[in-house]
Scaffold this motif. Structure first.
Motif, PDB file in Angstrom:
ATOM      1  N   ASN A  99     -39.965   4.685   7.147  1.00 23.20           N
ATOM      2  CA  ASN A  99     -39.462   3.367   6.728  1.00 23.20           C
ATOM      3  C   ASN A  99     -39.967   2.281   7.668  1.00 23.20           C
ATOM      4  N   ASN A 144     -37.595   7.573   3.936  1.00 25.39           N
ATOM      5  CA  ASN A 144     -37.217   8.688   4.812  1.00 25.39           C
ATOM      6  C   ASN A 144     -36.353   9.690   4.067  1.00 25.39           C
ATOM      7  N   ASP A 190     -40.207   8.298  11.317  1.00 23.71           N
ATOM      8  CA  ASP A 190     -39.578   7.144  10.673  1.00 23.71           C
ATOM      9  C   ASP A 190     -40.607   6.401   9.820  1.00 23.71           C
TER      10      ASP A 190
END
Lengths: 366, 366
Positions: A118, B118, A116
Motif C-alpha cells: 500500500n 496488502n 507494505d
C-alpha cells in the motif's frame, strides 16, 4: 517459520524516515556512493549486453519491455534503480533500432506478502513513465509466466536465506551452532549447512528466473558478500552480530529471556564469496555471467544509536516472531547499553569489511 | 476531490465480515444468485467468442493469457470471478487447440491507490493457479502497456463516476442540483450533466482498454443501471438516496452539519439505461457488443441496520472526505433513527428495481 514470509524487508534498514540525526537522509552518503557505482556498472552492462532483436520480436506496433525488482521493499531506492535501468534500456533501444516503434515499460515490484505494498504504491513517483504492478510472494519460487520478463533486478535481498538451516538450531545435530547466532565461518559443520542452504536458495531463485526471463534477457544482482578467504567473524558486521549474540546469551543467563529461544535463534543470512557465487551460477547453467564485480565500501563510523536503529529496522520482525514482541524491546535496550560500553572493542576489532557483489547475467537462449 | 481516488471500494459493501446477522455470509443469497447467472453468461460468452489463434500467436512454448479485473476492491468476489473466467478460457483453449502448449495465466487486480492491496494479497487463495499482480490507479486512464491484455473484467465499478459533474454543485449553474444529492432523473439539466460525465468516463475507460486489449480480446462489464424508461427516483435505491438527502437537509436546517456542505454534496454515481450504454459503446467504436443482457434482481426485505451497514460501507469514505469524519457518525446515527421511523414509506414506495447490465465486448481488430 519461513524466512521468506517473515523477513523484515532487507532494504528498509536504510530508510529511517524524516531528516533527523538517525534518518536515512542524514546517513546515506555511503549508500549514495554505492548507488553511483552500481548505476554506472548497470548502465554500461545493459548497453553492452542487451540485444533488442530478442526482447521486441513478439510485437509489431509497440515494444513492451518488462522489468521486475525481486525484493523491492519500499521506495525510493527501487524507484531510482528502475529509472536508471529504463534510461539505459531506452538509450540502447534507440541506438540499436532506428525508426523503431515506441517502447513501453511495465515494471513489477516484488516482495514477500508481508511487504507494505500500500505504501509502496502510494509513494510511486507521480510522473513515472512506466506501468507499475506489485507482485507478492517469495522469489525463491515462480512469480511470473514463462518468458515474459526482459530484465530482472535484485538488490540486497539474496543474502537473506529462505530459512535458517534446520541443523544449526538442532541441539542433536553435529551442525548445531551452539553459542552463536550466525554463520561466523569458524565452525565447519555450521558453515557447510549455511552454504548448502544458500546454494539451494540461489538455485531455486535462478531456476525460477530462468523460466520467467526470455532467452537473451538480463538479470542484475547486487548481493552482500565476503571478500575471498575472509570469514564472517573477521568482518565488522560479523563481529557486531557475534556481539549481539553474546548479549542474547547474557540475557538468557540472567533469566530475562528464554535460554531455549536463544539456543534456537540464528540469523537467516549468508554472505558468500565471489568464488562461491560464481560456482553456483555456473553449475545452475541457465545464465552466463557477463559481469561479476566487487563493490568495496569503507564503512563510516556511526553513533551507537544509529547502529541500533539500522539493526532494529533489519531484524525487529524476525526477532519479534522468535522471541515475542515484548522481549524485542528489552533486547534492543540491553544491546544499546552494552554497545555503548563496548563500542571500541566491537567496531575496531574487525579489520575487514564485507563487500557487495555486482553480478550481471544473461539468460542463455535454449 | 477526485472520486477515482476517494471512493470506498464499491464492492466491499457486500463484505461485512464474520458470520453475524449483519455479515455478508448471512446476507448474500441475492449476490450468490446474481453470481450464478453472471458466471453462466460469462462462461457461455467466453466459449463462444474467444478465438485462441489470436491470444496465443506471440508465444511458442507456452501460452500466457493475461486477465485484469478493473475495480477489484477486496476478495473473495474478485478471486471467484477470476477463477470462473480461467475455467472458461481453459475449456475453450483445449477445445480449440489440441496438443497445445500449456496455458499460463497472469491475473492483474486493479483498483484505486486507496484500495487495500496488502489485504487483497494476503487473502489470495493459497493454491491459485495463476500469477497474481496488483495494479494501482484509476481505470479511467491507461494502466497497462499496449496490446498486452487478453481479457478485461469490471464488475459493479463503472457506475462510479470519476467525479461529481461540477455544474450540479455550482449554485450559479442552471444544472445546480438544489435539494438533491443524486441524479434522480427529474431535473433535466442535472440529468444532462450526469449523463455527460458518464459518457466522458466510459469513453475514457473504453479508449484506455482499447489500447491495452489485443485485437480479438474480450471485455466483461457488469454495471448497475436502470430499466429503459425508468427514472432513478422511481427505483428503490433512488428513493433511498433521496431519503438520505432529505436527512442531510434536516440536519443542515437544525445546524448539526454545514448547510453549504450539504448543498455541495452529490453522489458520484450514475445508473445508465441499456440503450444509453449501447450508444456510448457503439460511438466509441473500438469494441463490438457480443452480449448485452439485463440482470434483474428482486431485492429482499432487509432490516434497517443492514441497510445502514451496506450504505455505510459504500459511502463512508466519500462522506468522510466531504463532511469530516466526526460528522459521518452523526449522519449515520440520524439516518438509522429516521429510517426506522419511515421504513415502510421508504421501501414500499419504489415500484421499480435498478438492474445490472451484463456486457460482453470484443476488441475490434484494427
Amino acid at each position: 517459520m519461513e524466512n521468506g514470509e517473515t523477513k523484515t524487508l532487507p532494504k528498509s534498514w536504510a530508510m529511517v524516515g524524516g531528516d533527523g540525526p538517525r534518518s536515512y537522509a542524514q546517513n546515506s552518503s555511503y549508500q549514495r556512493e554505492v548507488l553511483v557505482i552500481v548505476n554506472e556498472l548497470m548502465n554500461e552492462g545493459i548497453k553492452e549486453t542487451l540485444d533488442f532483436k530478442i526482447p521486441c520480436s513478439d510485437s509489431s506496433s509497440t515494444c513492451t519491455f518488462r522489468i521486475a525488482d525481486f525484493g523491492c521493499s519500499g521506495g525510493p531506492n527501487t524507484f531510482l534503480a528502475m529509472e536508471k535501468i529504463m534510461e539505459a534500456v531506452e538509450q540502447k533501444y534507440h541506438a540499436q533500432l532506428q525508426n523503431s516503434p515506441p517502447l513501453e515499460f511495465q515494471v513489477f515490484f516484488n516482495d514477500v506478502m508481508a511487504n507494505d505494498f500500500n505504501t509502496l504504491f502510494k509513494t510511486l513517483p507521480s510522473y513515472q513513465k512506466y506501468f507499475a504492478a506489485g507482485v507478492p510472494g517469495t522469489f525463491y519460487g515462480r512469480l511470473f509466466p514463462k518468458s515474459t520478463l526482459h530484465l530482472a533486478y535484485s538488490s540486497y535481498s539474496l543474502h537473506w536465506l529462505s530459512k535458517v538451516p534446520q541443523e544449526v538450531v538442532d541441539t542433536k545435530s553435529p551442525a548445531w551452532n551452539k553459542g552463536s547466532i550466525q554463520c561466523s565461518g569458524t565452525a565447519k559443520e555450521v558453515a557447510k549447512a549455511y552454504s548448502a542452504q544458500f546454494k539451494t536458495d540461489m538455485d531455486n531463485f535462478l531456476n525460477a528466473r530462468a523460466q520467467e526471463i526470455i532467452g537473451g534477457g538480463l538479470m542484475v544482482i547486487i548481493i552482500a558478500g565476503l571478500p575471498d578467504g575472509i570469514l564472517m567473524s573477521q568482518t565488522v558486521v560479523g563481529i557486531f552480530n557475534d556481539f549481539f549474540g553474546s548479549c542474547l546469551l547474557d540475557m538468557a543467563k540472567s533469566g530475562v529471556i528464554s535460554e531455549e529461544k536463544v539456543d534456537t535463534f540464528n540469523l537467516p543470512v549468508y554472505l558468500s564469496s565471489a568464488k562461491e557465487l560464481e560456482e553456483i551460477i555456473k553449475n545452475n547453467g541457465h545464465f552466463c555471467i557477463e559481469r561479476l564485480n566487487r563493490l568495496d565500501h569503507p564503512m563510516m563510523k556511526m553513533k551507537v544509536e544509529f547502529h541500533i536503529s539500522l539493526f532494529r529496522a533489519l531484524y525487529q520482525g524476525l526477532l519479534g516472531a522468535h522471541f515475542g514482541r515484548d522481549d524485542v524491546d528489552k533486547i534492543f535496550e540491553y544491546l544499546a547499553k552494552k554497545l555503548a560500553e563496548n563500542y571500541d572493542s566491537v567496531f575496531n576489532a574487525g579489520k575487514h569489511q564485507h563487500v557487495e557483489h555486482f553480478v550481471l547475467l544473461k539468460r542463455i537462449i535454449n
